[in-house]
Write an enzyme that holds these catalytic residues in place. Structure first.
Site, PDB file in Angstrom:
ATOM      1  N   SER A 142       0.844  -1.188   0.000  1.00 13.55           N
ATOM      2  CA  SER A 142       0.000   0.000   0.000  1.00 13.55           C
ATOM      3  C   SER A 142       0.883   1.243   0.000  1.00 13.55           C
ATOM      4  O   SER A 142       1.955   1.253  -0.603  1.00 13.55           O
ATOM      5  CB  SER A 142      -0.938  -0.036   1.212  1.00 13.55           C
ATOM      6  OG  SER A 142      -1.817   1.063   1.215  1.00 13.55           O
ATOM      7  N   TYR A 156      -3.958   7.714  -7.302  1.00 13.06           N
ATOM      8  CA  TYR A 156      -3.091   6.781  -6.581  1.00 13.06           C
ATOM      9  C   TYR A 156      -3.545   6.630  -5.132  1.00 13.06           C
ATOM     10  O   TYR A 156      -3.666   5.515  -4.619  1.00 13.06           O
ATOM     11  CB  TYR A 156      -1.657   7.289  -6.645  1.00 13.06           C
ATOM     12  CG  TYR A 156      -0.638   6.417  -5.945  1.00 13.06           C
ATOM     13  CD1 TYR A 156      -0.169   5.249  -6.542  1.00 13.06           C
ATOM     14  CD2 TYR A 156      -0.120   6.786  -4.707  1.00 13.06           C
ATOM     15  CE1 TYR A 156       0.784   4.465  -5.903  1.00 13.06           C
ATOM     16  CE2 TYR A 156       0.832   6.011  -4.068  1.00 13.06           C
ATOM     17  CZ  TYR A 156       1.286   4.853  -4.671  1.00 13.06           C
ATOM     18  OH  TYR A 156       2.231   4.079  -4.038  1.00 13.06           O
ATOM     19  N   LYS A 160      -4.986   3.198  -3.373  1.00 13.00           N
ATOM     20  CA  LYS A 160      -4.306   2.570  -2.238  1.00 13.00           C
ATOM     21  C   LYS A 160      -5.215   2.512  -1.008  1.00 13.00           C
ATOM     22  O   LYS A 160      -5.134   1.559  -0.227  1.00 13.00           O
ATOM     23  CB  LYS A 160      -3.013   3.322  -1.924  1.00 13.00           C
ATOM     24  CG  LYS A 160      -1.933   3.140  -2.977  1.00 13.00           C
ATOM     25  CD  LYS A 160      -1.546   1.681  -3.161  1.00 13.00           C
ATOM     26  CE  LYS A 160      -0.375   1.501  -4.112  1.00 13.00           C
ATOM     27  NZ  LYS A 160       0.030   0.090  -4.274  1.00 13.00           N
TER      28      LYS A 160
END
Length: 262
Positions: A142, A156, A160
């Site tokens: 992660s 992004y 995550k």
């Protein structure tokens, strides 16, 4: 007891390569890799361990490539005991109000949906290899961005954050299957991604946020890939069942036994 068999995605360089090296050198594992590019560094690792490394060229954003990696791994090694899902991309970098819409789905496929693309074909093999005394393990890489926010990192960060959610859900769904799941924040590591941030970031990131990464680099404070890589590899081999479903920092003291030693 037979050797662990673990697929590592994004193993051509950086953290993924460090994870693969540690699994081979420190844990006696057989390792399959799924990556778009077979780099000289990964080829050298395969040459060093010719009977214990399988390299599969493919794209984690394509379900068929993930399924092929699972099939080839089981065909070569006879089982599958773990996954390390490390592949990812920062692209598209840009404010959410401006980012090109045609880049959204590819970003999600690489950073999020790829986990489903490989877990689905792998799960039956993971269950078959697992037992209460020796569970199978899936480690999802992660980011600290999953619980924070940087200008231009919206896609992004969202992906995550969703990876952390998938980890919790997988763990809840597999309580009876002896398959454990963990999401790991690897810290700020000296990889190609950091080079990309320094190159592209000044044009799209907020100056005060960009300065953090510049100062870490200039101060020699970026982590080496081996630091989080060794911990992630250790978790793929020995994660205790009671931690399944958590989102953790690589430097968590519970995992100190697996830290890279100079």
């Amino acid at each position: 007891m037979s050797a662990p068999v673990i697929i590592v995605t994004g193993a051509s360089r950086g953290i993924g390569l460090a994870i693969a090296r540690t699994l081979l050198a420190s844990h006696g594992a057989n390792v399959a890799t799924l990556q778009r590019t077979l780099t000289p560094e990964l080829q050298a690792l395969a040459d060093q361990y010719p009977d214990r490394v399988l390299t599969v060229s493919g794209d984690v954003s394509k379900p068929e490539d993930n399924a092929r990696a699972v099939q080839q791994t089981v065909a070569k090694f006879g089982s599958l005991t773990g996954l390390v899902l490390n592949a990812g991309t920062l692209e598209p970098l840009g404010k959410l109000s401006e980012v090109s819409l045609d880049k959204l789905v590819p970003s999600l496929q690489t950073n999020l949906l790829s986990a489903l693309y490989i877990v689905q074909p792998a799960i039956e093999h993971l269950r078959a290899a697992a037992s209460p005394a020796n569970p199978a393990r899936v480690i999802l890489v992660s980011s600290g961005a999953s619980v924070g926010a940087y200008q231009a990192w919206g896609m992004y960060s969202a992906a995550k954050a969703a990876v952390n959610s998938l980890t919790r859900t997988f763990a809840a769904e597999e309580k009876d299957g002896n398959v454990l799941f963990l999401s790991v924040r690897p810290g700020v590591v000296d990889t190609d991604m950091q080079g990309h941030i320094r190159k592209v970031g000044p044009g799209v990131m907020a100056p005060n946020e960009m300065s953090k990464f510049t100062e870490l680099h200039e101060g020699g404070l970026l982590l080496r890939p081996e630091q989080p890589g060794s911990v992630i590899a250790g978790c793929a081999i020995g994660l205790p069942a009671e931690y399944s479903g958590e989102y953790v920092d690589w430097a968590d003291e519970r995992f100190a036994q697996w830290r890279h030693q100079e």
